[in-house]
Design a protein around this motif. Structure first.
Motif, short mmCIF file in Angstrom:
data_model
loop_
_atom_site.label_atom_id
_atom_site.label_comp_id
_atom_site.label_asym_id
_atom_site.label_seq_id
_atom_site.Cartn_x
_atom_site.Cartn_y
_atom_site.Cartn_z
N VAL A 5 23.31 27.72 63.85
CA VAL A 5 22.70 28.05 62.56
C VAL A 5 23.50 27.30 61.51
O VAL A 5 24.73 27.46 61.41
CB VAL A 5 22.71 29.56 62.29
N ILE A 6 22.80 26.46 60.75
CA ILE A 6 23.45 25.57 59.79
C ILE A 6 22.97 25.89 58.38
O ILE A 6 21.78 25.84 58.09
CB ILE A 6 23.12 24.10 60.11
N LEU A 7 23.91 26.22 57.51
CA LEU A 7 23.62 26.31 56.09
C LEU A 7 23.89 24.92 55.53
O LEU A 7 25.04 24.48 55.46
CB LEU A 7 24.50 27.35 55.40
N PHE A 8 22.84 24.21 55.18
CA PHE A 8 22.95 22.86 54.63
C PHE A 8 22.36 22.95 53.23
O PHE A 8 21.16 23.17 53.06
CB PHE A 8 22.15 21.87 55.49
N ILE A 9 23.22 22.82 52.23
CA ILE A 9 22.78 23.07 50.85
C ILE A 9 23.67 22.29 49.90
O ILE A 9 24.77 21.89 50.25
CB ILE A 9 22.82 24.60 50.56
N THR A 10 23.18 22.08 48.69
CA THR A 10 23.93 21.39 47.65
C THR A 10 24.19 22.35 46.51
O THR A 10 23.35 23.18 46.17
CB THR A 10 23.14 20.17 47.15
N GLN A 11 25.37 22.21 45.92
CA GLN A 11 25.75 23.05 44.78
C GLN A 11 26.47 22.21 43.74
O GLN A 11 26.90 21.09 44.01
CB GLN A 11 26.66 24.19 45.23
N THR A 12 26.63 22.78 42.57
CA THR A 12 27.42 22.14 41.52
C THR A 12 28.91 22.33 41.81
O THR A 12 29.28 23.15 42.66
CB THR A 12 27.10 22.74 40.14
N LEU A 13 29.74 21.63 41.09
CA LEU A 13 31.19 21.76 41.27
C LEU A 13 31.65 23.20 41.04
O LEU A 13 32.56 23.67 41.70
CB LEU A 13 31.91 20.81 40.31
N ASP A 14 30.96 23.91 40.13
CA ASP A 14 31.35 25.30 39.88
C ASP A 14 30.55 26.32 40.70
O ASP A 14 30.57 27.51 40.40
CB ASP A 14 31.33 25.63 38.38
N GLY A 15 29.89 25.87 41.76
CA GLY A 15 29.34 26.78 42.75
C GLY A 15 27.93 27.28 42.55
O GLY A 15 27.54 28.26 43.19
N TYR A 16 27.13 26.62 41.71
CA TYR A 16 25.77 27.08 41.46
C TYR A 16 24.74 26.22 42.20
O TYR A 16 24.85 25.00 42.23
CB TYR A 16 25.46 27.09 39.96
N ILE A 17 23.73 26.89 42.76
CA ILE A 17 22.65 26.17 43.44
C ILE A 17 21.43 25.98 42.54
O ILE A 17 20.52 25.25 42.90
CB ILE A 17 22.25 26.87 44.76
N ALA A 18 21.44 26.63 41.40
CA ALA A 18 20.35 26.50 40.43
C ALA A 18 20.87 26.94 39.07
O ALA A 18 21.88 27.65 38.98
CB ALA A 18 19.16 27.38 40.84
N ASN A 19 20.16 26.51 38.02
CA ASN A 19 20.56 26.99 36.70
C ASN A 19 20.06 28.42 36.51
O ASN A 19 19.44 28.99 37.42
CB ASN A 19 20.10 26.03 35.59
N SER A 20 20.29 29.00 35.37
CA SER A 20 19.92 30.41 35.13
C SER A 20 18.42 30.66 35.23
O SER A 20 18.00 31.77 35.52
CB SER A 20 20.43 30.86 33.75
N ASP A 21 17.62 29.61 35.02
CA ASP A 21 16.16 29.72 35.13
C ASP A 21 15.67 29.44 36.54
O ASP A 21 14.46 29.41 36.78
CB ASP A 21 15.47 28.75 34.17
#
Length: 179
Positions: A5-21
């Motif tokens: 099982v692979i979690l393959f994802i991208t995040q920002t340097l401060d750990g967010y996968i999306a903005n507040s919206d």
């Protein structure tokens, strides 16, 4: 050999996968991916997986915004976790249940491909807590948002992982951890 099982994802340097919206368009900035090195991380992943599991928000974001005319995961068996299931469509199954049970059941089935986890904390947190993610493959883009939707929510039980690799591809850093 057991499926991974692979979690393959991208995040920002401060750990967010999306903005507040909930928007993720900032993750696909050409400045990150252009350079002297061809980024083959997604290509490598796509060759080893045959199953994709995501939440309903991620699914809606893909089919209504990112790729409304060409579903990018059509070649995989898809499971969409939702409390409001729709009828299955070809290889897309809408599941109302516990993601940890689904993943446990899929891991137990014989298959030549691994399982890719996409999406937010409703899918990720229960899998982290149940020790069902084998590989954490995280791309880090050089953006600091300051606020947004975090990769790991406060529902996650602390885990200690082992660093398997770290590499720079143009402006993206890919780290891979196992548990």
């Amino acid at each position: 050999m057991a499926r991974k099982v692979i979690l393959f994802i991208t995040q920002t340097l401060d750990g967010y996968i999306a903005n507040s919206d909930g928007k993720i368009d900032f993750l696909w900035n050409d400045k990150f991916s252009t350079g002297s090195v061809v980024d083959r991380e997604y290509e490598k992943l796509s060759k080893r997986v045959n199953t994709v599991i995501m939440g309903r928000h991620t699914y809606n974001q893909i089919v209504n915004g990112m790729s409304p005319n060409d579903y990018p995961y059509a070649g995989y068996e898809n499971y969409v976790m939702t409390t409001h299931p729709l009828p299955d469509e070809d290889n897309i199954h809408f599941v109302n249940g516990e993601v940890a049970k689904l993943v446990s059941d899929l891991k137990a089935k014989s298959s030549k491909g691994d399982i890719w986890i996409i999406g937010g904390s409703n899918v990720i947190a229960p899998l982290v807590n149940a020790d069902l993610i084998d590989i954490y493959h995280i791309g880090i883009v050089p953006i600091i948002l300051g606020k947004g939707i975090p990769l790991f929510s406060d529902r996650v039980i602390p885990k200690e992982l082992s660093l398997e690799s770290a590499k720079k591809v143009n402006e993206i850093v890919y780290v891979e951890y196992s548990h």
